[in-house]
Enzyme design. Structure first.
Site, PDB file in Angstrom:
ATOM      1  N   ARG A 282      40.359  26.579 -49.174  1.00 60.23           N
ATOM      2  CA  ARG A 282      40.808  26.633 -47.983  1.00 60.23           C
ATOM      3  C   ARG A 282      39.531  26.957 -47.137  1.00 60.23           C
ATOM      4  O   ARG A 282      39.644  26.381 -46.004  1.00 60.23           O
ATOM      5  CB  ARG A 282      41.740  28.091 -47.788  1.00 60.23           C
ATOM      6  CG  ARG A 282      43.125  27.698 -48.060  1.00 60.23           C
ATOM      7  CD  ARG A 282      43.963  28.799 -47.651  1.00 60.23           C
ATOM      8  NE  ARG A 282      43.994  30.078 -48.197  1.00 60.23           N
ATOM      9  CZ  ARG A 282      44.365  30.290 -49.696  1.00 60.23           C
ATOM     10  NH1 ARG A 282      44.960  29.094 -50.317  1.00 60.23           N
ATOM     11  NH2 ARG A 282      44.369  31.336 -50.137  1.00 60.23           N
TER      12      ARG A 282
ATOM     13  N   TYR B 252      38.877  24.865 -43.887  1.00 59.89           N
ATOM     14  CA  TYR B 252      38.305  25.601 -42.675  1.00 59.89           C
ATOM     15  C   TYR B 252      37.109  24.965 -42.042  1.00 59.89           C
ATOM     16  O   TYR B 252      37.008  24.772 -40.679  1.00 59.89           O
ATOM     17  CB  TYR B 252      38.218  27.194 -42.757  1.00 59.89           C
ATOM     18  CG  TYR B 252      39.404  27.808 -43.088  1.00 59.89           C
ATOM     19  CD1 TYR B 252      40.609  27.257 -43.111  1.00 59.89           C
ATOM     20  CD2 TYR B 252      39.389  29.196 -43.895  1.00 59.89           C
ATOM     21  CE1 TYR B 252      41.745  27.918 -43.474  1.00 59.89           C
ATOM     22  CE2 TYR B 252      40.490  29.728 -44.239  1.00 59.89           C
ATOM     23  CZ  TYR B 252      41.567  29.190 -44.217  1.00 59.89           C
ATOM     24  OH  TYR B 252      42.872  29.905 -44.513  1.00 59.89           O
TER      25      TYR B 252
ATOM     26  N   TYR C 192      49.234  28.731 -34.189  1.00 57.73           N
ATOM     27  CA  TYR C 192      50.524  29.404 -33.984  1.00 57.73           C
ATOM     28  C   TYR C 192      50.107  30.885 -34.071  1.00 57.73           C
ATOM     29  O   TYR C 192      49.173  31.278 -34.485  1.00 57.73           O
ATOM     30  CB  TYR C 192      51.606  29.174 -35.169  1.00 57.73           C
ATOM     31  CG  TYR C 192      51.283  29.726 -36.494  1.00 57.73           C
ATOM     32  CD1 TYR C 192      50.656  29.108 -37.258  1.00 57.73           C
ATOM     33  CD2 TYR C 192      52.105  30.886 -36.888  1.00 57.73           C
ATOM     34  CE1 TYR C 192      50.297  29.674 -38.629  1.00 57.73           C
ATOM     35  CE2 TYR C 192      51.930  31.508 -38.178  1.00 57.73           C
ATOM     36  CZ  TYR C 192      51.143  30.651 -38.811  1.00 57.73           C
ATOM     37  OH  TYR C 192      50.940  31.541 -40.158  1.00 57.73           O
TER      38      TYR C 192
HETATM   39  C1  LIG Z   1      46.948  32.915 -41.519  1.00 56.40           C
HETATM   40  S1  LIG Z   1      48.146  34.044 -41.024  1.00 56.40           S
HETATM   41  C2  LIG Z   1      48.492  33.681 -39.290  1.00 56.40           C
HETATM   42  C3  LIG Z   1      49.220  34.760 -38.453  1.00 56.40           C
HETATM   43  C4  LIG Z   1      49.148  34.171 -37.039  1.00 56.40           C
HETATM   44  N1  LIG Z   1      48.099  33.882 -36.399  1.00 56.40           N
HETATM   45  C5  LIG Z   1      49.792  35.353 -36.184  1.00 56.40           C
HETATM   46  O1  LIG Z   1      49.388  35.352 -34.984  1.00 56.40           O
HETATM   47  O2  LIG Z   1      50.818  35.954 -36.618  1.00 56.40           O
HETATM   48  C6  LIG Z   1      49.467  34.018 -42.137  1.00 56.40           C
HETATM   49  C7  LIG Z   1      50.301  35.218 -42.269  1.00 56.40           C
HETATM   50  O3  LIG Z   1      50.837  35.552 -40.995  1.00 56.40           O
HETATM   51  C8  LIG Z   1      52.198  36.071 -41.468  1.00 56.40           C
HETATM   52  N2  LIG Z   1      53.299  35.125 -40.942  1.00 56.40           N
HETATM   53  C9  LIG Z   1      53.288  33.755 -40.508  1.00 56.40           C
HETATM   54  N3  LIG Z   1      54.351  33.417 -39.998  1.00 56.40           N
HETATM   55  C10 LIG Z   1      55.164  34.469 -39.919  1.00 56.40           C
HETATM   56  C11 LIG Z   1      56.549  34.992 -39.436  1.00 56.40           C
HETATM   57  N4  LIG Z   1      57.211  33.782 -39.305  1.00 56.40           N
HETATM   58  N5  LIG Z   1      56.947  36.040 -39.417  1.00 56.40           N
HETATM   59  C12 LIG Z   1      56.403  37.094 -40.292  1.00 56.40           C
HETATM   60  N6  LIG Z   1      54.963  36.920 -40.639  1.00 56.40           N
HETATM   61  C13 LIG Z   1      54.452  35.649 -40.578  1.00 56.40           C
HETATM   62  C14 LIG Z   1      52.289  35.704 -42.831  1.00 56.40           C
HETATM   63  O4  LIG Z   1      51.862  37.311 -43.407  1.00 56.40           O
HETATM   64  C15 LIG Z   1      51.460  35.011 -43.254  1.00 56.40           C
HETATM   65  O5  LIG Z   1      50.987  35.145 -44.697  1.00 56.40           O
END
Ligand SMILES: C[S@@+](CC[C@H](N)C(=O)[O-])C[C@H]1O[C@@H](n2cnc3c(N)ncnc32)[C@H](O)[C@@H]1O
Length: 281
Positions: free
Chosen positions: A67, A71, A93
């Site tokens: 990754r 990046y 997102y």
């Molecule tokens: C790379 S991070 C990105 C987080 C994102 N930037 C945010 O603001 O929430 C990815 C992690 O965010 C969390 N995540 C992403 N989508 C989610 C969702 N729909 N519900 C709960 N947690 C989520 C999970 O822990 C996932 O492994």
């Protein structure tokens, strides 16, 4: 006059079409070049209606590719446009600065090269979690950790505070090249939490915020011991309520009372000497 490039990272929020701030929308509309790294293809299609020239950063990911390499290539692609004098917007997102490396590094790189760069916040999974689970981080305090970091490093968890563990779907991935790890790795995470004082039967929540307005969040309550066998996905976050009551610090409360009393008596309240030993632990 030759235009000088700039970079802005904006957050789309978690729910398609519902969380985008007017400011971030305007950045997307006014940029010369727009790149996106969003949660799924539907979100990308939605963005394409706003910006048909949208460039997806998704193809930089590949199974088996580190990754960190992906990046770096994503940042290079956006920086090439910034250096060419364009106003560049990266759309991510959630919140672009929450558990997300590319937006932070892109902003830092652009600034280091003398370009204007900034980040606009978005609604993160954390924000949705507080709303959906009825958690106020002020009540017991709230710790946030990345699942693998909890295994790779010795951290001090406080079981009297709330705990949120991100990226449980990637628990223990040392290769940085996998898109999911299995129960054996999560067993180590359970062990870590039990070691820290969370009983195996302690109720935890597998949480997934709704990403479409027609969907409902996933709120699955299981005992901690059930985490290994649970259906854990890339978008899953683990919410761990406190397992112990907070312990009152009677000595500190007495010292505060002494300051209050001295102020009431018309003194400055500064007479209490600094207890250096309490700062050393
Ligand atoms: C790379 S991070 C990105 C987080 C994102 N930037 C945010 O603001 O929430 C990815 C992690 O965010 C969390 N995540 C992403 N989508 C989610 C969702 N729909 N519900 C709960 N947690 C989520 C999970 O822990 C996932 O492994």
């Amino acid at each position: 006059m030759e235009s000088k490039g700039s970079f802005v990272a904006v957050g789309l929020g978690m729910m398609l079409g519902a969380h985008l701030s007017p400011r971030s929308r305007s950045e997307i509309e006014q940029a010369d070049a727009v790149f996106a790294l969003v949660s799924d293809a539907i979100v990308e299609l939605w963005l394409q209606r706003m910006r048909p020239d949208l460039r997806s950063l998704q193809p930089y990911y590949a199974e088996g590719k580190r990754r960190t390499d992906s990046y770096r290539e994503m940042i290079d692609a956006m920086m090439a446009e910034v250096r060419a004098g364009r106003r560049v917007c990266g759309v991510f997102y959630g919140h672009p600065g929450v558990f997300a490396q590319v937006p932070h590094h892109a902003v830092a790189r652009a600034r280091a090269e003398g370009f204007e760069a900034e980040m606009q916040p978005g609604i993160s999974a954390e924000d949705c979690l507080y709303a959906d689970l009825g958690v106020d981080p002020a009540t017991y305090g709230c710790q946030h950790y990345e699942a693998s970091q909890l295994l790779f490093f010795r951290r001090r968890l406080d079981p009297s505070a709330y705990l949120v563990i991100w990226q449980i779907g990637l628990t223990g991935d040392r290769s940085l090249a996998r898109y999911g790890t299995g129960p054996a790795y999560r067993r180590l995470l359970i062990e870590r939490l039990v070691e820290a004082g969370y009983p195996p039967e302690h109720e935890v929540v597998i949480y997934e915020a709704a990403t479409l307005p027609i969907a409902t969040p996933r709120i699955e309550r299981i005992p901690l011991s059930g985490l290994a066998a649970a259906d854990v996905r890339l978008q899953s976050t683990l919410a761990v309520p406190p397992a112990r009551p907070m312990v009152r610090d009677e000595a500190m409360l007495a010292r505060i009372d002494a300051i209050d009393a001295s102020i009431r008596a018309g003194e400055s309240g500064d007479a209490t000497p600094l207890d250096v030993r309490s700062l050393e632990s």
